[in-house]
Design a protein around this motif. Structure first.
Motif, PDB file in Angstrom:
ATOM      1  N   LYS A 333      -1.817  -4.232  -5.728  1.00 38.27           N
ATOM      2  CA  LYS A 333      -0.421  -4.104  -6.136  1.00 38.27           C
ATOM      3  C   LYS A 333       0.411  -4.738  -5.028  1.00 38.27           C
ATOM      4  CE  LYS A 333      -1.454   0.396  -8.170  1.00 38.27           C
ATOM      5  NZ  LYS A 333      -1.208   1.860  -8.028  1.00 38.27           N
ATOM      6  N   PRO A 334       0.999  -5.887  -5.275  1.00 40.13           N
ATOM      7  CA  PRO A 334       1.607  -6.624  -4.165  1.00 40.13           C
ATOM      8  C   PRO A 334       2.715  -5.867  -3.468  1.00 40.13           C
ATOM      9  CG  PRO A 334       2.234  -7.573  -6.280  1.00 40.13           C
ATOM     10  CD  PRO A 334       1.133  -6.597  -6.561  1.00 40.13           C
ATOM     11  N   THR A 335       3.478  -5.068  -4.199  1.00 38.96           N
ATOM     12  CA  THR A 335       4.591  -4.371  -3.557  1.00 38.96           C
ATOM     13  C   THR A 335       4.083  -3.378  -2.526  1.00 38.96           C
ATOM     14  OG1 THR A 335       5.770  -4.571  -5.666  1.00 38.96           O
ATOM     15  CG2 THR A 335       6.739  -3.148  -4.006  1.00 38.96           C
ATOM     16  N   ALA A 336       3.112  -2.546  -2.903  1.00 30.03           N
ATOM     17  CA  ALA A 336       2.562  -1.562  -1.972  1.00 30.03           C
ATOM     18  C   ALA A 336       1.753  -2.243  -0.867  1.00 30.03           C
ATOM     19  CB  ALA A 336       1.689  -0.561  -2.725  1.00 30.03           C
ATOM     20  N   TYR A 337       0.885  -3.164  -1.264  1.00 32.40           N
ATOM     21  CA  TYR A 337       0.034  -3.829  -0.272  1.00 32.40           C
ATOM     22  C   TYR A 337       0.869  -4.595   0.746  1.00 32.40           C
ATOM     23  CZ  TYR A 337      -3.713  -6.710   1.671  1.00 32.40           C
ATOM     24  OH  TYR A 337      -4.596  -7.324   2.532  1.00 32.40           O
ATOM     25  N   ASN A 338       1.835  -5.344   0.262  1.00 29.24           N
ATOM     26  CA  ASN A 338       2.664  -6.137   1.171  1.00 29.24           C
ATOM     27  C   ASN A 338       3.481  -5.251   2.103  1.00 29.24           C
ATOM     28  OD1 ASN A 338       1.661  -8.301  -0.238  1.00 29.24           O
ATOM     29  ND2 ASN A 338       3.587  -8.878  -1.196  1.00 29.24           N
ATOM     30  N   ALA A 339       3.905  -4.095   1.615  1.00 32.64           N
ATOM     31  CA  ALA A 339       4.647  -3.173   2.473  1.00 32.64           C
ATOM     32  C   ALA A 339       3.786  -2.689   3.632  1.00 32.64           C
ATOM     33  CB  ALA A 339       5.142  -1.983   1.651  1.00 32.64           C
ATOM     34  N   ILE A 340       2.509  -2.425   3.370  1.00 30.73           N
ATOM     35  CA  ILE A 340       1.592  -2.013   4.429  1.00 30.73           C
ATOM     36  C   ILE A 340       1.398  -3.141   5.431  1.00 30.73           C
ATOM     37  CG2 ILE A 340      -0.767  -1.298   4.936  1.00 30.73           C
ATOM     38  CD1 ILE A 340      -0.794   0.062   2.162  1.00 30.73           C
ATOM     39  N   VAL A 341       1.182  -4.347   4.910  1.00 34.00           N
ATOM     40  CA  VAL A 341       0.990  -5.499   5.788  1.00 34.00           C
ATOM     41  C   VAL A 341       2.195  -5.694   6.699  1.00 34.00           C
ATOM     42  CG1 VAL A 341       0.828  -8.025   5.815  1.00 34.00           C
ATOM     43  CG2 VAL A 341      -0.645  -6.700   4.309  1.00 34.00           C
ATOM     44  N   THR A 342       3.380  -5.663   6.113  1.00 34.33           N
ATOM     45  CA  THR A 342       4.592  -5.859   6.907  1.00 34.33           C
ATOM     46  C   THR A 342       4.744  -4.765   7.953  1.00 34.33           C
ATOM     47  OG1 THR A 342       5.664  -6.935   5.022  1.00 34.33           O
ATOM     48  CG2 THR A 342       7.091  -6.127   6.772  1.00 34.33           C
ATOM     49  N   ALA A 343       4.464  -3.519   7.576  1.00 32.39           N
ATOM     50  CA  ALA A 343       4.589  -2.411   8.527  1.00 32.39           C
ATOM     51  C   ALA A 343       3.591  -2.527   9.663  1.00 32.39           C
ATOM     52  CB  ALA A 343       4.413  -1.088   7.800  1.00 32.39           C
ATOM     53  N   LEU A 344       2.463  -3.170   9.411  1.00 33.84           N
ATOM     54  CA  LEU A 344       1.465  -3.390  10.460  1.00 33.84           C
ATOM     55  C   LEU A 344       1.785  -4.608  11.318  1.00 33.84           C
ATOM     56  CD1 LEU A 344      -1.838  -2.632   8.514  1.00 33.84           C
ATOM     57  CD2 LEU A 344      -0.891  -1.299  10.404  1.00 33.84           C
ATOM     58  N   GLY A 345       2.870  -5.294  11.010  1.00 35.37           N
ATOM     59  CA  GLY A 345       3.268  -6.453  11.797  1.00 35.37           C
ATOM     60  C   GLY A 345       2.856  -7.771  11.204  1.00 35.37           C
ATOM     61  N   GLY A 346       2.289  -7.764   9.992  1.00 32.58           N
ATOM     62  CA  GLY A 346       1.895  -9.006   9.350  1.00 32.58           C
ATOM     63  C   GLY A 346       3.067  -9.674   8.660  1.00 32.58           C
ATOM     64  N   THR A 347       2.848 -10.895   8.207  1.00 28.16           N
ATOM     65  CA  THR A 347       3.861 -11.654   7.485  1.00 28.16           C
ATOM     66  C   THR A 347       3.361 -11.906   6.073  1.00 28.16           C
ATOM     67  OG1 THR A 347       4.602 -12.737   9.504  1.00 28.16           O
ATOM     68  CG2 THR A 347       5.218 -13.763   7.432  1.00 28.16           C
ATOM     69  N   VAL A 348       4.193 -11.610   5.110  1.00 22.44           N
ATOM     70  CA  VAL A 348       3.808 -11.703   3.712  1.00 22.44           C
ATOM     71  C   VAL A 348       4.030 -13.108   3.192  1.00 22.44           C
ATOM     72  CG1 VAL A 348       4.325 -10.871   1.395  1.00 22.44           C
ATOM     73  CG2 VAL A 348       4.338  -9.280   3.321  1.00 22.44           C
ATOM     74  N   SER A 349       3.026 -13.632   2.512  1.00 20.15           N
ATOM     75  CA  SER A 349       3.163 -14.896   1.786  1.00 20.15           C
ATOM     76  C   SER A 349       2.877 -14.622   0.321  1.00 20.15           C
ATOM     77  CB  SER A 349       2.186 -15.945   2.319  1.00 20.15           C
ATOM     78  OG  SER A 349       2.471 -16.241   3.667  1.00 20.15           O
ATOM     79  N   SER A 350       3.353 -15.475  -0.544  1.00 19.76           N
ATOM     80  CA  SER A 350       3.215 -15.238  -1.979  1.00 19.76           C
ATOM     81  C   SER A 350       2.448 -16.372  -2.632  1.00 19.76           C
ATOM     82  CB  SER A 350       4.597 -15.107  -2.621  1.00 19.76           C
ATOM     83  OG  SER A 350       5.289 -14.018  -2.063  1.00 19.76           O
ATOM     84  N   PRO A 351       1.852 -16.084  -3.817  1.00 18.30           N
ATOM     85  CA  PRO A 351       0.940 -17.019  -4.453  1.00 18.30           C
ATOM     86  C   PRO A 351       1.585 -17.960  -5.447  1.00 18.30           C
ATOM     87  CG  PRO A 351       0.900 -14.977  -5.631  1.00 18.30           C
ATOM     88  CD  PRO A 351       1.893 -14.805  -4.510  1.00 18.30           C
ATOM     89  N   SER A 352       0.834 -18.966  -5.789  1.00 19.07           N
ATOM     90  CA  SER A 352       1.195 -19.793  -6.946  1.00 19.07           C
ATOM     91  C   SER A 352       0.582 -19.195  -8.191  1.00 19.07           C
ATOM     92  CB  SER A 352       0.659 -21.218  -6.760  1.00 19.07           C
ATOM     93  OG  SER A 352       0.718 -21.905  -7.986  1.00 19.07           O
ATOM     94  N   PRO A 353       1.333 -19.069  -9.281  1.00 21.10           N
ATOM     95  CA  PRO A 353       0.763 -18.481 -10.496  1.00 21.10           C
ATOM     96  C   PRO A 353      -0.251 -19.371 -11.164  1.00 21.10           C
ATOM     97  CG  PRO A 353       2.987 -19.276 -10.915  1.00 21.10           C
ATOM     98  CD  PRO A 353       2.768 -19.411  -9.447  1.00 21.10           C
ATOM     99  N   SER A 354      -0.380 -20.618 -10.719  1.00 20.35           N
ATOM    100  CA  SER A 354      -1.312 -21.527 -11.380  1.00 20.35           C
ATOM    101  C   SER A 354      -2.732 -21.351 -10.897  1.00 20.35           C
ATOM    102  CB  SER A 354      -0.888 -22.979 -11.124  1.00 20.35           C
ATOM    103  OG  SER A 354      -0.923 -23.272  -9.734  1.00 20.35           O
ATOM    104  N   VAL A 355      -2.942 -20.525  -9.856  1.00 22.82           N
ATOM    105  CA  VAL A 355      -4.281 -20.341  -9.315  1.00 22.82           C
ATOM    106  C   VAL A 355      -4.955 -19.187 -10.025  1.00 22.82           C
ATOM    107  CG1 VAL A 355      -5.612 -19.887  -7.246  1.00 22.82           C
ATOM    108  CG2 VAL A 355      -3.519 -21.227  -7.099  1.00 22.82           C
ATOM    109  N   SER A 356      -6.115 -19.406 -10.572  1.00 21.61           N
ATOM    110  CA  SER A 356      -6.826 -18.369 -11.318  1.00 21.61           C
ATOM    111  C   SER A 356      -7.777 -17.613 -10.422  1.00 21.61           C
ATOM    112  CB  SER A 356      -7.620 -19.017 -12.456  1.00 21.61           C
ATOM    113  OG  SER A 356      -8.500 -18.088 -13.031  1.00 21.61           O
ATOM    114  N   SER A 357      -7.873 -16.304 -10.628  1.00 24.27           N
ATOM    115  CA  SER A 357      -8.809 -15.503  -9.851  1.00 24.27           C
ATOM    116  C   SER A 357     -10.248 -15.813 -10.222  1.00 24.27           C
ATOM    117  CB  SER A 357      -8.542 -14.012 -10.085  1.00 24.27           C
ATOM    118  OG  SER A 357      -8.705 -13.694 -11.456  1.00 24.27           O
ATOM    119  N   ALA A 358     -10.467 -16.527 -11.318  1.00 25.00           N
ATOM    120  CA  ALA A 358     -11.830 -16.869 -11.703  1.00 25.00           C
ATOM    121  C   ALA A 358     -12.347 -18.095 -10.978  1.00 25.00           C
ATOM    122  CB  ALA A 358     -11.888 -17.112 -13.208  1.00 25.00           C
TER     123      ALA A 358
END
Length: 468
Positions: A333-358
């Motif tokens: 869940k990007p909202t929750a996961y990214n919040a944890i990353v940011t709180a740990l000092g990480g920097t959030v980047s976002s994906p392209s929707p054209s990339v498939s998880s398959a």
């Protein structure tokens, strides 16, 4: 350490819709919750249980580097390890330990003594036999796992919510409060090297139950009882408000000379999910992580399993769930996961929707902002720096860093019709193109950061921001 968010195979839910992506192996090798936590001198872990270990998709994530620690949810409890008096079984606990060792994960032992999940024979013991049975159990279990766990929850949930001791505990009924000191001394004798914890829920913020725990730990320390740490379960719910002054509460325990740890973190909500609830949940996760990072003796954070697929919440709280950073399909869940990353000092980047998880190993296509906008720092005021940390067709993620003034207010005007759909770390008001953000209560003192998801179309100019 390079700090850029990575998100494994994840789903991002935004105004533009739902899509998935994966990262290259090179990115995955350096970007995990555990690596960010380790950069802060802490661990980041997930609980697990034996039925989950047969789910290969689940174990690929559990042991894939995101987590540096695990806690067995049930397989070291009394009803599993000693179902019949003096007949011990460690098969399930050993399975968790073996998995952890194979994946370079530390193990917290959970739990040596609890009033729940006891086999029937314990409650049927005469009061005169309870102490001997308790000490025999603790000795056998702690000795078996000696050298395989770095910490034990020796005593679990000794208090009622009003701060009184649980009279329903057979150990309290037979021994009074002395059972706690006896349990710790027995555990130390059996495993001298493990850190010994007392663990409870609803002690995360200031209140009667936390005060009772504080006074107990203070008394145990004064008596020379070998207690090394206090575990704060942090089973939170967005409908009940965030615990009062969590950081200050953790700090006062640490000041007693013990370690503190977030041991069973999840943040549930009344179903169904929506973007507003997700944003509040993300704020709670951020609050907890920031509180731990701010307290030197907070040694780590464990979420109570990482995925809604195996969460305890729906079966315990009717109509509630969605409590964890991964959903029931093992997607982040990007909202929750990214919040944890940011709180740990990480920097959030976002994906392209054209990339498939398959796809076997595609790279993300993201468009980070090459520039940022900040307000000038007038005397007695503050500075706010706005940047775009990731962009995809129709949507982007922004971040604003604030310095200089407690109780800040940040404003800007979008030039290209952008609309904020979610924001964490503050409260947002948008009227047309005009945006005003005020801090969440925990985020009022700079340096502070808030982030948001927003839509855009065609042009996404960085606005001039003001901070007052």
């Amino acid at each position: 350490m390079r700090r850029t968010l990575f998100a494994g195979a994840a789903a991002l839910l935004a105004a533009a819709g739902t899509f998935t992506f994966v990262l290259t192996r090179a990115e995955a090798a350096t970007q995990t919750l555990q690596s960010l936590a380790a950069a802060n001198g802490r661990y980041f872990g997930s609980a697990t249980d034996n039925p989950e270990l047969t789910d290969t998709a689940y174990t690929a994530i559990l042991g894939g580097g995101e987590f540096g620690q695990t806690t067995p949810g049930n397989s070291m409890k009394w009803d599993t390890t000693e179902p019949t008096r003096n007949a011990f079984s460690f098969t399930k606990g050993d399975a968790v330990v073996t998995f952890a060792q194979a994946h370079n994960m530390k193990v917290r032992g959970h739990t040596l003594l609890w009033h729940n999940q006891l086999p029937g024979w314990v409650s049927q013991l005469p009061a005169t036999e309870v102490q001997a049975a308790m000490e025999n159990h603790i000795t056998a279990v702690a000795t078996h796992f000696r050298g395989k766990v770095f910490a034990w929850d020796v005593v679990n949930e000794p208090f009622n919510d009003d701060g009184t001791f649980r009279s329903t505990s057979p150990f309290y009924a037979a021994m009074g409060t002395d059972y706690i000191a006896a349990a710790f001394r027995t555990a130390r004798a059996a495993d001298p090297d493990a850190k010994l914890y007392i663990n409870d829920y609803n002690t995360d913020g200031l209140g009667a139950k936390a005060d009772a725990m504080y006074n107990l730990v203070k008394t145990l320390k004064s008596q020379g009882v070998p207690i090394d740490g206090v575990g704060f379960q942090a089973h939170l719910a967005i409908q009940y408000g965030f615990p009062s002054q969590m950081q200050q509460n953790l700090q006062r325990f640490a000041d007693l000379g013990v370690d503190v740890a977030i041991t069973e973190l999840d943040v549930r909500m009344v179903l169904p999910r929506d973007s507003t609830k997700d944003a509040t949940q993300a704020t709670y996760y951020s609050n907890v992580v920031k509180a731990c990072v701010a307290v030197t003796r907070c040694v780590g954070i464990t979420i109570w399993d990482y995925t809604d697929k195996y969460s305890w919440v729906p079966s315990t709280f009717s109509g509630q769930g969605a409590a964890l950073p991964w959903d029931e399909n093992l997607q982040q869940k990007p909202t929750a996961y990214n919040a944890i990353v940011t709180a740990l000092g990480g920097t959030v980047s976002s994906p392209s929707p054209s990339v498939s998880s398959a796809s076997p190993s595609p790279s993300r296509s993201v468009s980070p902002s090459p520039s940022a906008s900040s307000s000038p720092p007038p005397a007695g005021s503050c500075t706010a720096t706005y940047k775009i940390v990731g962009s995809w067709p129709g949507g982007f993620q922004g971040e604003v860093n604030v310095t200089g003034k407690t109780g800040w207010t940040v404003t800007w005007t979008f030039a290209n019709g952008q609309t904020i759909s979610q924001l964490w770390g503050g409260t947002v008001t948008q009227s047309g193109a005009s945006v005003t953000v005020k801090p969440a209560s925990w985020n009022a003192t700079p340096p502070a950061t808030f982030g948001f998801l927003a839509s855009w179309n065609g042009t996404n100019a960085i606005p001039a921001v003001s901070c007052s």
